[in-house]
Design a protein around this motif. Structure first.
Motif, mmCIF file in Angstrom:
data_model
loop_
_atom_site.group_PDB
_atom_site.id
_atom_site.type_symbol
_atom_site.label_atom_id
_atom_site.label_comp_id
_atom_site.label_asym_id
_atom_site.label_seq_id
_atom_site.Cartn_x
_atom_site.Cartn_y
_atom_site.Cartn_z
ATOM 1 N N GLU A 3 0.835 -1.211 0.000
ATOM 2 C CA GLU A 3 0.000 0.000 0.000
ATOM 3 C C GLU A 3 0.868 1.259 0.000
ATOM 4 O OE1 GLU A 3 -3.311 0.047 -0.386
ATOM 5 O OE2 GLU A 3 -3.427 -2.136 -0.350
ATOM 6 N N GLU A 4 1.952 1.251 0.774
ATOM 7 C CA GLU A 4 2.858 2.398 0.816
ATOM 8 C C GLU A 4 3.545 2.599 -0.532
ATOM 9 O OE1 GLU A 4 5.475 1.486 4.066
ATOM 10 O OE2 GLU A 4 3.892 1.752 5.560
ATOM 11 N N THR A 12 -3.785 4.837 -7.197
ATOM 12 C CA THR A 12 -4.960 4.555 -6.385
ATOM 13 C C THR A 12 -5.703 3.416 -7.056
ATOM 14 O OG1 THR A 12 -5.135 6.875 -5.752
ATOM 15 C CG2 THR A 12 -7.097 5.505 -5.446
ATOM 16 N N LYS A 77 -6.715 -7.371 -4.682
ATOM 17 C CA LYS A 77 -6.939 -6.800 -3.350
ATOM 18 C C LYS A 77 -8.349 -7.130 -2.863
ATOM 19 C CE LYS A 77 -6.766 -2.764 -0.475
ATOM 20 N NZ LYS A 77 -6.626 -1.332 -0.360
ATOM 21 N N SER A 82 -5.549 -8.090 0.961
ATOM 22 C CA SER A 82 -4.329 -7.278 1.012
ATOM 23 C C SER A 82 -3.355 -7.757 -0.056
ATOM 24 C CB SER A 82 -3.657 -7.404 2.381
ATOM 25 O OG SER A 82 -2.378 -6.793 2.356
ATOM 26 N N ASP A 84 -0.296 -7.404 0.209
ATOM 27 C CA ASP A 84 0.879 -7.895 0.927
ATOM 28 C C ASP A 84 0.882 -9.420 1.020
ATOM 29 O OD1 ASP A 84 2.228 -5.451 1.507
ATOM 30 O OD2 ASP A 84 0.660 -5.019 2.987
#
Length: 151
Positions: A3-4, A12, A77, A82, A84
């Motif tokens: 996200e970072e 976005t 997502k 996530s 990640d």
């Protein structure tokens, strides 16, 4: 965190586009997620239509491929919760709506591949095909699907 990284790259993720046919956007099996082909859609509208290079330039098609990649990530997502969780981008398949004599498909799909590397680093390196086709759904300029490994 992914996200970072997206914030750093000024990306976005949109609300994932709804399927345009009788399929689901993401299927998981074991630790693999198979993402259905995504076209350059934003807010319910295909932003890039037509053939390369007669209707769209290589640069426009690269922008289309980048938007496809962003839509793929949005689907992941929504499905995984996530980004990640992604441990490896395994495979990317890119399709370019083009004239029969066009042969620079890799240049176009590189826009998606490079974005995945920029976001995920080494985990973003993947196997790939980049091919030209005579037409794509809704006359989109590019369509891309992918397979990822997740935990």
């Amino acid at each position: 965190m992914i996200e970072e990284k997206l914030v750093q790259l000024n990306i976005t993720l949109p609300t994932p586009p709804k399927p345009a046919g009788s399929y689901i956007p993401v299927v998981t099996s074991g630790n693999l997620a198979f993402v259905s082909g995504q076209i350059p859609m934003h807010d319910g509208k295909v932003l890039f239509t037509g053939k390369v290079p007669s209707d769209k330039s290589i640069e426009e098609a690269q922008s289309a491929a980048r938007l496809c990649a962003i839509n793929l990530l949005a689907q992941l997502k929504a499905n995984l919760g996530s980004l990640d969780r992604i441990t490896k981008i395994v495979r990317v398949s890119g399709f370019v709506n083009c004239m029969p004599d066009f042969a620079e498909h890799p240049k176009i799909i590189n826009a998606a591949s490079d974005l995945f590397y920029d976001i995920f680093g080494e985990k973003g390196k993947h196997s790939r095909i980049a091919v030209g086709v005579s037409s794509l759904p809704l006359n989109s300029t590019v369509e891309i699907d992918m397979t990822v490994e997740f935990s």
